[in-house]
Write an enzyme that holds these catalytic residues in place. Structure first.
Site, PDB file in Angstrom:
ATOM      1  N   LYS A 121      -1.062   4.504  -0.952  1.00  0.00           N
ATOM      2  CA  LYS A 121      -1.915   4.993   0.146  1.00  0.00           C
ATOM      3  C   LYS A 121      -1.075   5.776   1.162  1.00  0.00           C
ATOM      4  CE  LYS A 121      -4.277   3.211   4.263  1.00  0.00           C
ATOM      5  NZ  LYS A 121      -5.592   3.856   4.184  1.00  0.00           N
ATOM      6  N   HIS A 180     -16.626  11.636   4.360  1.00  0.00           N
ATOM      7  CA  HIS A 180     -15.447  11.377   3.530  1.00  0.00           C
ATOM      8  C   HIS A 180     -14.586  12.627   3.383  1.00  0.00           C
ATOM      9  CE1 HIS A 180     -18.423   8.288   2.357  1.00  0.00           C
ATOM     10  NE2 HIS A 180     -17.369   7.527   2.512  1.00  0.00           N
ATOM     11  N   LYS A 198     -20.207   4.077  -7.009  1.00  0.00           N
ATOM     12  CA  LYS A 198     -19.553   2.823  -7.383  1.00  0.00           C
ATOM     13  C   LYS A 198     -19.290   2.749  -8.884  1.00  0.00           C
ATOM     14  CE  LYS A 198     -19.532   0.661  -3.387  1.00  0.00           C
ATOM     15  NZ  LYS A 198     -18.544  -0.212  -2.804  1.00  0.00           N
ATOM     16  N   ILE A 217     -23.396   6.221  12.775  1.00  0.00           N
ATOM     17  CA  ILE A 217     -23.598   5.029  11.948  1.00  0.00           C
ATOM     18  C   ILE A 217     -22.885   3.803  12.516  1.00  0.00           C
ATOM     19  CG2 ILE A 217     -23.342   4.096   9.603  1.00  0.00           C
ATOM     20  CD1 ILE A 217     -25.479   6.307   9.987  1.00  0.00           C
ATOM     21  N   ARG A 256       0.827  -1.216   0.000  1.00  0.00           N
ATOM     22  CA  ARG A 256       0.000   0.000   0.000  1.00  0.00           C
ATOM     23  C   ARG A 256       0.862   1.268   0.000  1.00  0.00           C
ATOM     24  NH1 ARG A 256      -3.716  -0.514   4.925  1.00  0.00           N
ATOM     25  NH2 ARG A 256      -1.890  -1.571   5.745  1.00  0.00           N
ATOM     26  N   ARG A 280      -8.188   4.774   0.170  1.00  0.00           N
ATOM     27  CA  ARG A 280      -8.824   3.706   0.951  1.00  0.00           C
ATOM     28  C   ARG A 280      -8.636   2.357   0.261  1.00  0.00           C
ATOM     29  NH1 ARG A 280     -11.921   1.487   4.676  1.00  0.00           N
ATOM     30  NH2 ARG A 280     -13.828   0.378   4.158  1.00  0.00           N
TER      31      ARG A 280
END
EC number: 2.1.1.14
Length: 753
Positions: free
Chosen positions: A20, A694, A117, A431, A17, A515
């Site tokens: 990232k 986000h 998506k 949430i 990663r 992510r």
């Protein structure tokens, strides 16, 4: 006619990663832009070399992205929303990050673009925004720079470009409404310019991705392809590239286009390759997508060989991955904890490249011995006891209609729940997850590595849960959560506690931006050997008089966010998971947990790409949720959560879930999504997300109040909840406290009228 192979794209994040880490370091101000750009160059060079060493003939260039490839295309075309533009009109990498995140190391913060998506995958893209009279120009030359890099390294280059019609299809109109297809003639000159630049560099083939061609497109959109490609022809050879479904329904449109080749997904589509061969122009190259780019299973190469052999020698042919390998982990060889039997069943991106090399060699030589050897473990898997559990299969066969029905209708349940919980108007909640701090991640990692014993680990997790409860009580939230400190990922956590799943150490795939997720792999029948969430939920509830939600990930989401088996239907897997989690609901209820949230953010994204296939999927998807939830008593309140969704076309199914409360992502779309619930007259309770988690930007009290007032014009206030868009796992505590304090204040202001 020598057969070549190629991939449609390769994972860009790096085995460890690296991308990232470089992105997040840059965003935090801990590294320079040049350091970030250097990591990108190093990763691209490594990935091209790895593919070449694995036997790939044509290397994809342009598949790398700093956030997502649709956003890269927006910048290429100069499509930057006014709120994200630099004052001097220039475009740089921070422009790109402002569109994706709402902020960057330079420039003014502004609301991030909407994210959704990518077709029916777990990858996301930033939705292009279009306004009437918009102008386009070649602005961001990342593709050309990367082609130059690859050519300088001596590679055989095949640039990858998102096609113009699909690009417009993926976007949304902002402001005054108009037909975004009318912009086609405005963006084509930029595409012509890019293709001309590629031709100057001696490029022979360009992969131009038009996955919209597998959809049931309106006729006007189908009709747009011919003039678009008439305008693009002549400078380089175009490989028209489709994936995720078959092309047969739109083949008349496709065969009329002035392109030189077609890529088809022969894994997810139902196209017959011999029939395709007959219908395609004889001088076209056919790229056969035979190796699944979206899963982790070793391919049965003997089967793939048989599928394609009848057209070998009859036309120019390449063999390829079905889609970009972006959706697959990078390298199986670094997985040291999978046992040998299970490991032999898998192939990750680099192994899929090897499969393409084996297949190419066999098709060119006619010698299939290596294919048979490679495919042997697949036969062994079909009979393995690791795969089949008779008890699970028996329970699944015994399901009745009663198993998916709550005891009473919503109105009766709502009365029982009001009497039990006595919540105020505009009840506030979150949430589920709270910030995953460095301390939490270190605690989990130390435990996983064996550097921390179970007692100390549990003590540490308990303390983080206690802190989460204290924070929520201090903020004045009405329904609390335990914060999920023990969970690394909402799907992986459940998979680790269910039989039938295995996990990787480095099986990372990109979800969006920086992510990454490490999807579990379903290898066999699914069951629950012991309670999963009960202990921590019960502990959290013991710390407060306010209700604490039990938190489960729903069966369809666990299915969609895992790599599924290929030997049974998705319906079978979903219902097996539902039965396992049904037992968890019963155990939570028995432990005194009165509100249980079953997250199904993936319900809509699991939809087949063709609308004609939707009903069958929705029927079993809804049934799986109901099997999971229906064991709950009337006064147990079942919540569900969904994000990044367009609901208007599946409202019947959303209502059929029969959740007492649904929380949804709405802030980025300015409450637009509530129109669907209003028009449908949705009968149960709704929590429209009031701020975008986000983005690190903190919403004001006034902003949240305005959104809630807008929501109350569509949904009766007595049925509205107040919550963020999504879990808060990726945020820091300072912004989380500030945002939630403003959210609670907004709810209190509305209660006072």
């Amino acid at each position: 006619m020598t057969i070549l192979n190629h991939t449609l794209g390769f994972p860009r994040v790096g085995l460890r990663r690296e991308l990232k880490k470089a992105q997040e370091s840059y965003w935090a101000g801990n590294s320079t832009r040049e350091e970030l750009l250097t990591v990108g160059r190093e990763l691209r060079a490594r990935h091209w070399d790895q593919q070449k060493q694995a036997g790939i003939d044509l290397l994809p260039v342009g598949d790398f992205a700093w956030y997502d490839h649709v956003l890269t295309t927006s910048l290429l075309l100069g499509n930057v929303p006014p709120r994200h533009q630099n004052k001097d009109g220039s475009v740089d990498i921070d422009t790109l990050f402002r569109i994706g995140r709402g902020r960057a190391p330079t420039g003014e913060p502004a609301a991030a673009a909407e994210m959704t998506k990518w077709f029916n995958t777990n990858y996301h893209y930033m939705v292009p925004e279009f306004v009437k009279g918009q102008q386009f120009k070649l602005t961001w030359t990342q593709l050309l720079e990367e082609v130059d890099e690859a050519l300088a390294l001596g590679h055989n280059v095949k640039p990858v470009l998102l096609g113009p019609v699909t690009y417009l299809w993926l976007g949304k109109v902002k402001g005054e409404q108009f037909d975004r297809l009318s912009l086609l003639n405005d963006i084509l000159p930029v595409y012509q310019q890019v293709l001309a630049e590629l031709a100057k560099r001696g490029i022979e083939w360009v992969q131009i991705d038009e996955p919209a061609l597998v959809l049931e497109l309106p006729q006007a959109w189908l009709d747009a392809y011919k003039p678009a490609y008439d305008a693009l022809q002549g400078q380089v050879k175009l490989l028209l590239t489709t994936y995720f479904e078959g092309v047969t329904p739109n083949l008349d449109t496709i065969t009329a286009l002035p392109v030189q080749g077609l890529h088809v997904d022969l894994v997810h589509g139902k196209d017959d390759v011999v029939e395709l061969h007959k219908r395609l122009p004889s001088d076209w190259l056919l790229s056969a997508g035979l190796i699944n780019g979206r899963n982790v299973w070793r391919a049965d190469l003997t089967e793939k060989y048989a599928q394609i052999k009848d057209i070998v020698g009859k036309r120019d042919l390449w063999v390829a991955s079905s889609c970009s390998l972006l959706h697959s982990p990078i390298d199986l060889s670094v997985e040291t904890r999978l046992d040998a039997e299970v490991k032999s069943w898998f192939a990750f991106a680099l192994q899929k490249c090897h499969e393409l090399a084996l297949l190419r060699d066999a098709l060119n030589s006619g010698d299939t011995a290596a294919l048979a050897e490679w495919s042997a473990p697949i036969q062994a898997r079909r009979n393995s006891t690791r795969v089949h559990n008779p008890a699970v299969e028996k329970r699944l066969a015994a399901i009745t209609a009663q198993d998916s029905q709550r005891a009473n209708v919503y109105e009766v349940r709502a009365e029982a729940q009001r009497a039990r919980f006595k919540l105020p108007a505009w009840p506030t909640t979150t949430i589920g997850s709270f910030p995953q701090t460095t301390e939490i991640r270190t605690l989990r990692l130390d435990f996983k590595k064996g550097n921390l014993d179970a007692n100390n680990y549990r003590t540490g997790i308990a303390e983080h849960i206690r802190q989460a409860i204290v924070e929520q009580e201090r903020l004045g939230l009405d329904v609390l959560v335990h914060g999920e400190a023990e969970r690394n990922d909402m799907v992986e956590y459940f998979g680790e506690h269910l039989d039938g799943f295995v996990f990787t150490q480095n099986g990372w795939v990109q979800s969006y931006g920086s992510r990454c997720v490490k999807p579990p792999i379903v290898i066999g029948d699914v069951s629950r050997p012991a309670p999963i969430t009960v202990e921590w939920a019960k502990y959290a509830q013991s710390l407060t008089d306010k209700p604490v939600k039990g938190m489960l990930t729903g069966p369809v989401t666990i299915l969609c966010w895992s790599f599924p088996r290929e030997d049974v239907s998705r319906e079978t897997i979903a219902k097996q998971i539902a039965l396992a989690l049904r037992d968890e609901v019963a155990d939570l209820e028995a432990a005194g947990i009165g509100i249980i949230q079953i997250d199904e953010p993936a319900l809509r994204e699991g939809l087949p790409l063709r609308r004609s296939d939707w009903d069958a999927y929705l029927q079993w998807g809804v049934e799986a949720f109901r099997i999971n939830a229906a064991v709950a008593k009337d006064d147990t309140q079942i919540h569900t959560h969904m994000c990044y969704c367009e609901f208007n076309d599946i409202m019947d199914s959303i209502a059929a879930l029969d959740a007492d409360v649904i929380t949804i992502e709405t802030s980025r779309s300015d409450m637009e999504l509530l129109e669907s619930f209003e028009e449908f007259d949705y009968p149960n309770e709704i929590g429209p997300g009031v701020y975008d988690i986000h983005s690190p930007n903190v919403p004001s009290v006034e902003w949240i109040e305005a959104l809630l007032k807008k929501a109350a014009k569509r949904i009766p206030a007595e049925r509205l909840w107040v919550n963020p868009d999504c879990g808060l796992k990726t945020r820091g505590w300072p912004e989380t406290r500030a945002a939630l304090a403003n959210m609670v204040q907004a709810a209190q202001n509305l209660r006072r009228g």
